[in-house]
Write a protein that holds these residues in place. Structure first.
Motif, PDB file in Angstrom:
ATOM      1  N   THR A 172       0.850  -1.188   0.000  1.00  0.00           N
ATOM      2  CA  THR A 172       0.000   0.000   0.000  1.00  0.00           C
ATOM      3  C   THR A 172       0.891   1.245   0.000  1.00  0.00           C
ATOM      4  OG1 THR A 172      -0.097   0.153   2.414  1.00  0.00           O
ATOM      5  CG2 THR A 172      -1.767  -1.206   1.314  1.00  0.00           C
ATOM      6  N   PHE A 173       0.246   2.381  -0.206  1.00  0.00           N
ATOM      7  CA  PHE A 173       0.957   3.654  -0.217  1.00  0.00           C
ATOM      8  C   PHE A 173       0.370   4.574   0.851  1.00  0.00           C
ATOM      9  CE2 PHE A 173       0.966   1.881  -4.488  1.00  0.00           C
ATOM     10  CZ  PHE A 173       2.317   1.839  -4.750  1.00  0.00           C
ATOM     11  N   VAL A 174       1.255   5.344   1.462  1.00  0.00           N
ATOM     12  CA  VAL A 174       0.856   6.343   2.456  1.00  0.00           C
ATOM     13  C   VAL A 174       1.622   7.631   2.154  1.00  0.00           C
ATOM     14  CG1 VAL A 174       0.360   4.652   4.256  1.00  0.00           C
ATOM     15  CG2 VAL A 174       2.655   5.599   4.067  1.00  0.00           C
ATOM     16  N   THR A 175       1.130   8.738   2.668  1.00  0.00           N
ATOM     17  CA  THR A 175       1.862   9.987   2.503  1.00  0.00           C
ATOM     18  C   THR A 175       2.952  10.093   3.574  1.00  0.00           C
ATOM     19  OG1 THR A 175       0.185  11.097   3.843  1.00  0.00           O
ATOM     20  CG2 THR A 175      -0.043  11.235   1.438  1.00  0.00           C
ATOM     21  N   THR A 176       3.881  11.006   3.350  1.00  0.00           N
ATOM     22  CA  THR A 176       5.057  11.124   4.213  1.00  0.00           C
ATOM     23  C   THR A 176       5.035  12.436   5.000  1.00  0.00           C
ATOM     24  OG1 THR A 176       6.307  12.264   2.495  1.00  0.00           O
ATOM     25  CG2 THR A 176       6.402   9.838   2.522  1.00  0.00           C
ATOM     26  N   LYS A 177       6.027  12.600   5.848  1.00  0.00           N
ATOM     27  CA  LYS A 177       6.213  13.857   6.575  1.00  0.00           C
ATOM     28  C   LYS A 177       6.493  14.991   5.591  1.00  0.00           C
ATOM     29  CE  LYS A 177       8.953  15.718  10.415  1.00  0.00           C
ATOM     30  NZ  LYS A 177      10.006  15.373  11.410  1.00  0.00           N
ATOM     31  N   THR A 178       7.214  14.680   4.501  1.00  0.00           N
ATOM     32  CA  THR A 178       7.480  15.688   3.473  1.00  0.00           C
ATOM     33  C   THR A 178       6.180  16.175   2.856  1.00  0.00           C
ATOM     34  OG1 THR A 178       9.641  14.725   2.983  1.00  0.00           O
ATOM     35  CG2 THR A 178       8.662  16.126   1.288  1.00  0.00           C
ATOM     36  N   PHE A 179       5.215  15.274   2.698  1.00  0.00           N
ATOM     37  CA  PHE A 179       3.902  15.667   2.174  1.00  0.00           C
ATOM     38  C   PHE A 179       3.277  16.729   3.078  1.00  0.00           C
ATOM     39  CE2 PHE A 179      -0.685  15.133   2.592  1.00  0.00           C
ATOM     40  CZ  PHE A 179      -1.111  15.372   1.288  1.00  0.00           C
ATOM     41  N   LEU A 180       3.324  16.503   4.387  1.00  0.00           N
ATOM     42  CA  LEU A 180       2.728  17.462   5.325  1.00  0.00           C
ATOM     43  C   LEU A 180       3.417  18.814   5.231  1.00  0.00           C
ATOM     44  CD1 LEU A 180       2.259  15.205   8.506  1.00  0.00           C
ATOM     45  CD2 LEU A 180       0.510  15.934   6.888  1.00  0.00           C
ATOM     46  N   THR A 181       4.743  18.809   5.224  1.00  0.00           N
ATOM     47  CA  THR A 181       5.468  20.089   5.191  1.00  0.00           C
ATOM     48  C   THR A 181       5.291  20.786   3.848  1.00  0.00           C
ATOM     49  OG1 THR A 181       7.491  18.953   4.523  1.00  0.00           O
ATOM     50  CG2 THR A 181       7.176  19.330   6.861  1.00  0.00           C
ATOM     51  N   THR A 182       5.212  20.010   2.758  1.00  0.00           N
ATOM     52  CA  THR A 182       5.050  20.612   1.431  1.00  0.00           C
ATOM     53  C   THR A 182       3.730  21.347   1.316  1.00  0.00           C
ATOM     54  OG1 THR A 182       6.417  18.903   0.400  1.00  0.00           O
ATOM     55  CG2 THR A 182       4.923  20.126  -1.050  1.00  0.00           C
ATOM     56  N   PHE A 183       2.685  20.770   1.898  1.00  0.00           N
ATOM     57  CA  PHE A 183       1.356  21.369   1.785  1.00  0.00           C
ATOM     58  C   PHE A 183       0.937  22.101   3.068  1.00  0.00           C
ATOM     59  CE2 PHE A 183       1.533  18.127  -1.469  1.00  0.00           C
ATOM     60  CZ  PHE A 183       1.058  18.829  -2.565  1.00  0.00           C
ATOM     61  N   ASP A 184       1.939  22.386   3.910  1.00  0.00           N
ATOM     62  CA  ASP A 184       1.717  23.224   5.094  1.00  0.00           C
ATOM     63  C   ASP A 184       0.629  22.664   5.993  1.00  0.00           C
ATOM     64  OD1 ASP A 184       2.421  25.319   6.666  1.00  0.00           O
ATOM     65  OD2 ASP A 184       1.199  26.815   5.629  1.00  0.00           O
ATOM     66  N   LEU A 185       0.716  21.374   6.266  1.00  0.00           N
ATOM     67  CA  LEU A 185      -0.244  20.703   7.135  1.00  0.00           C
ATOM     68  C   LEU A 185       0.458  20.236   8.398  1.00  0.00           C
ATOM     69  CD1 LEU A 185      -1.894  18.394   4.439  1.00  0.00           C
ATOM     70  CD2 LEU A 185      -2.824  20.550   5.310  1.00  0.00           C
ATOM     71  N   GLN A 186      -0.261  20.319   9.510  1.00  0.00           N
ATOM     72  CA  GLN A 186       0.306  19.792  10.746  1.00  0.00           C
ATOM     73  C   GLN A 186       0.025  18.299  10.859  1.00  0.00           C
ATOM     74  OE1 GLN A 186      -0.588  22.150  14.250  1.00  0.00           O
ATOM     75  NE2 GLN A 186      -0.770  23.988  12.990  1.00  0.00           N
ATOM     76  N   THR A 187      -1.193  17.904  10.508  1.00  0.00           N
ATOM     77  CA  THR A 187      -1.567  16.498  10.509  1.00  0.00           C
ATOM     78  C   THR A 187      -2.505  16.262   9.330  1.00  0.00           C
ATOM     79  OG1 THR A 187      -3.612  16.664  11.791  1.00  0.00           O
ATOM     80  CG2 THR A 187      -1.555  16.584  13.041  1.00  0.00           C
ATOM     81  N   LEU A 188      -2.806  14.999   9.069  1.00  0.00           N
ATOM     82  CA  LEU A 188      -3.749  14.680   7.989  1.00  0.00           C
ATOM     83  C   LEU A 188      -5.152  15.175   8.303  1.00  0.00           C
ATOM     84  CD1 LEU A 188      -2.553  11.058   7.124  1.00  0.00           C
ATOM     85  CD2 LEU A 188      -2.217  13.136   5.767  1.00  0.00           C
ATOM     86  N   ARG A 189      -5.432  15.448   9.566  1.00  0.00           N
ATOM     87  CA  ARG A 189      -6.744  15.987   9.924  1.00  0.00           C
ATOM     88  C   ARG A 189      -6.953  17.387   9.352  1.00  0.00           C
ATOM     89  NH1 ARG A 189      -5.257  13.427  14.703  1.00  0.00           N
ATOM     90  NH2 ARG A 189      -4.488  15.386  15.589  1.00  0.00           N
ATOM     91  N   ASP A 190      -5.850  18.021   8.933  1.00  0.00           N
ATOM     92  CA  ASP A 190      -5.953  19.361   8.363  1.00  0.00           C
ATOM     93  C   ASP A 190      -6.278  19.332   6.872  1.00  0.00           C
ATOM     94  OD1 ASP A 190      -5.295  20.479  10.816  1.00  0.00           O
ATOM     95  OD2 ASP A 190      -3.144  20.343  10.414  1.00  0.00           O
ATOM     96  N   LEU A 191      -6.395  18.149   6.284  1.00  0.00           N
ATOM     97  CA  LEU A 191      -6.733  18.066   4.864  1.00  0.00           C
ATOM     98  C   LEU A 191      -8.090  18.723   4.607  1.00  0.00           C
ATOM     99  CD1 LEU A 191      -5.673  14.396   4.032  1.00  0.00           C
ATOM    100  CD2 LEU A 191      -4.728  16.463   2.984  1.00  0.00           C
ATOM    101  N   PRO A 192      -8.183  19.554   3.583  1.00  0.00           N
ATOM    102  CA  PRO A 192      -9.464  20.205   3.290  1.00  0.00           C
ATOM    103  C   PRO A 192     -10.417  19.262   2.578  1.00  0.00           C
ATOM    104  CG  PRO A 192      -7.837  20.837   1.666  1.00  0.00           C
ATOM    105  CD  PRO A 192      -7.099  19.971   2.679  1.00  0.00           C
ATOM    106  N   GLU A 193     -11.687  19.641   2.579  1.00  0.00           N
ATOM    107  CA  GLU A 193     -12.645  18.910   1.762  1.00  0.00           C
ATOM    108  C   GLU A 193     -12.271  19.150   0.303  1.00  0.00           C
ATOM    109  OE1 GLU A 193     -15.027  16.943   2.743  1.00  0.00           O
ATOM    110  OE2 GLU A 193     -14.582  17.248   4.861  1.00  0.00           O
ATOM    111  N   LEU A 194     -12.189  18.084  -0.479  1.00  0.00           N
ATOM    112  CA  LEU A 194     -11.691  18.236  -1.851  1.00  0.00           C
ATOM    113  C   LEU A 194     -12.327  17.199  -2.758  1.00  0.00           C
ATOM    114  CD1 LEU A 194      -9.561  19.766  -3.584  1.00  0.00           C
ATOM    115  CD2 LEU A 194      -7.988  17.900  -3.058  1.00  0.00           C
ATOM    116  N   ASP A 195     -12.787  17.623  -3.927  1.00  0.00           N
ATOM    117  CA  ASP A 195     -13.258  16.693  -4.941  1.00  0.00           C
ATOM    118  C   ASP A 195     -12.062  16.211  -5.731  1.00  0.00           C
ATOM    119  OD1 ASP A 195     -15.913  16.968  -4.266  1.00  0.00           O
ATOM    120  OD2 ASP A 195     -16.160  18.729  -5.566  1.00  0.00           O
TER     121      ASP A 195
END
Length: 202
Positions: A172-195
């Motif tokens: 499986t695939f998961v996102t990384t810590k770099t993903f969070l820092t790249t998109f200025d997120l503290q945690t995955l809970r900060d992901l916006p609603e997105l289509d």
């Protein structure tokens, strides 16, 4: 023959003991020194530094959060800022200066430009992780190429997750810590609603 065993004192390898408390300093100078230490540690790090790591360079009674707030107050009006990302803190240039930075430097392959499909797959992984290729196929209605996944992995935005419970136990695939820092997120809970955008799986 007598063997002399010397016990090492706690502190740095050069023998100097790191003074966190700075009891000999006047209160205002001590606070400024702690602010300087935190700035230095953050400046030297290319990735977010956790609150626990920052607490190692200041006194036990110092509040890291208050020190950071004072540093942020001094950075108002500067082209960079101190932000919370992933599980720590880091310096970041303000987005309004992105074009100036690009104009001044040939970033070449270092740019993080995404195709529409790459961004769609990255979002799908972020929202549905851990997810395997079959899961991505269910979302996009077609296979997602290994090349596309390799490009996201090369940019350190995704990594291997646990084995899927599907037959054959695929990766499986998961996102990384770099993903969070790249998109200025503290945690995955900060992901916006997105289509999720669906395009051709190149």
């Amino acid at each position: 023959m007598t063997t002399v065993v010397r016990k090492r004192k706690p502190g740095h390898e050069d023998g100097a003991v790191f003074d966190r408390e700075l009891d000999d300093f006047p209160p205002e100078l001590r606070w400024r020194e702690w602010m300087g230490r935190i700035e230095a540690v953050l400046f030297a790090s290319a990735s977010p530094v956790t609150r626990e790591d920052l607490a190692r360079v200041v006194g036990q009674g110092a509040l890291v959060g208050m020190l950071i707030e004072d540093i942020q107050a001094e950075l108002v009006g500067r082209p960079y800022e101190l932000v919370q990302a992933a599980d720590g803190w880091m310096f970041r240039t303000k987005t309004q200066f992105a074009n100036a930075i690009k104009a001044a430097a040939d970033l070449g392959s270092q740019t993080l430009a995404f195709t529409e499909m790459e961004m769609g797959v990255l979002c799908a992984i972020a929202y549905h992780q851990p997810i395997d290729r079959s899961g991505l196929k269910d979302i996009f209605g077609k296979d997602v190429s290994r090349d596309l996944l390799s490009r996201l992995r090369y940019k350190d935005l995704i990594a291997s997750g646990p084995r899927s419970p599907r037959p054959g136990a695929p990766h499986t695939f998961v996102t990384t810590k770099t993903f969070l820092t790249t998109f200025d997120l503290q945690t995955l809970r900060d992901l916006p609603e997105l289509d999720l955008a669906v395009g051709s799986a190149d």
